[in-house]
Scaffold this active site. Sequence first.
Site, PDB file in Angstrom:
ATOM      1  N   ASP A 239     -35.927  -0.465   9.763  1.00 15.66           N
ATOM      2  CA  ASP A 239     -35.139  -1.660   9.476  1.00 15.66           C
ATOM      3  C   ASP A 239     -34.060  -1.230   8.485  1.00 15.66           C
ATOM      4  O   ASP A 239     -34.188  -0.184   7.827  1.00 15.66           O
ATOM      5  CB  ASP A 239     -36.050  -2.737   8.881  1.00 15.66           C
ATOM      6  CG  ASP A 239     -35.305  -3.997   8.510  1.00 15.66           C
ATOM      7  OD1 ASP A 239     -34.404  -4.405   9.276  1.00 15.66           O
ATOM      8  OD2 ASP A 239     -35.614  -4.568   7.452  1.00 15.66           O
TER       9      ASP A 239
ATOM     10  N   ASP B 181     -31.944  -3.565   5.982  1.00 14.53           N
ATOM     11  CA  ASP B 181     -31.945  -4.242   4.688  1.00 14.53           C
ATOM     12  C   ASP B 181     -33.338  -4.235   4.068  1.00 14.53           C
ATOM     13  O   ASP B 181     -34.313  -4.644   4.697  1.00 14.53           O
ATOM     14  CB  ASP B 181     -31.443  -5.677   4.855  1.00 14.53           C
ATOM     15  CG  ASP B 181     -30.000  -5.713   5.330  1.00 14.53           C
ATOM     16  OD1 ASP B 181     -29.116  -5.364   4.545  1.00 14.53           O
ATOM     17  OD2 ASP B 181     -29.775  -6.057   6.504  1.00 14.53           O
TER      18      ASP B 181
END
Length: 247
Positions: A15, A17
């Site tokens: 991922d 963020d």
Amino acid sequence: MKGGGELGCRALLFDLDGVLVESGAVVERSWSEWARDRGLEPARVLAVCHGRRSVEVVAAVAPHLDAAAEAARLEARQAADTDGLTRCRGVDAVLAALSGAAWAVVTSGTRALAGSRLRGTGLPVPDVLVTADDVARGKPAPDGYLAASRALGVPPADCVVVEDALPGVTAARAAGMTVVGVRGPALGPEASPARVVGAVGDLAPRLRAGRIVLPGGARPRPGPPPGGPDAPHDPAHPIRTRAKEAS
């Protein structure tokens, strides 16, 4: 890192963020301003915005609004706001250790936003970058992680996902992948990921005989295999060739 032994895979999927880029201040600032502008309670919006596509968050908290238009404005606002963006602890060492290995980024943000975050922190754009623009359904649906698996040519069961938010953990497990969670308020129950680390740098990956090895934790059983009525279709965009557009 929880557990003992090693965790091995052929590809690491990150991922963006909260895993590679620390953008929490930007995310919360943008969504709080948007909520106040629309007469919504910021706390209610912040409780559901992490790890999901903006269009789906808007549809959930403000169904009376044009979700696509609102999401476009939100993403543009966030892409222009780089104040406070930093690299997450240890990310440089992790990516350096993965030189020549298969890895990808799967994010709920748009391609423009992902490019802004990567450029803003000086991180490389991977060959495989799957964004909100590339899937019909965002996290917690498995579409993005399955698209990255196909683009890398690595079976889902041989992928390890690094996530900091519960929707992403759910998506990765639905894709049949093993999950390492980054500890934080958005992660949800720590029993859900196979392991939990304090930051991406704690992974300490190394390459051995063409595989990625993460020390410190027995390899668990992956999540359920993809398929059934909710199995996603192939993404509409050639992920690999479009990834460099973000750079």
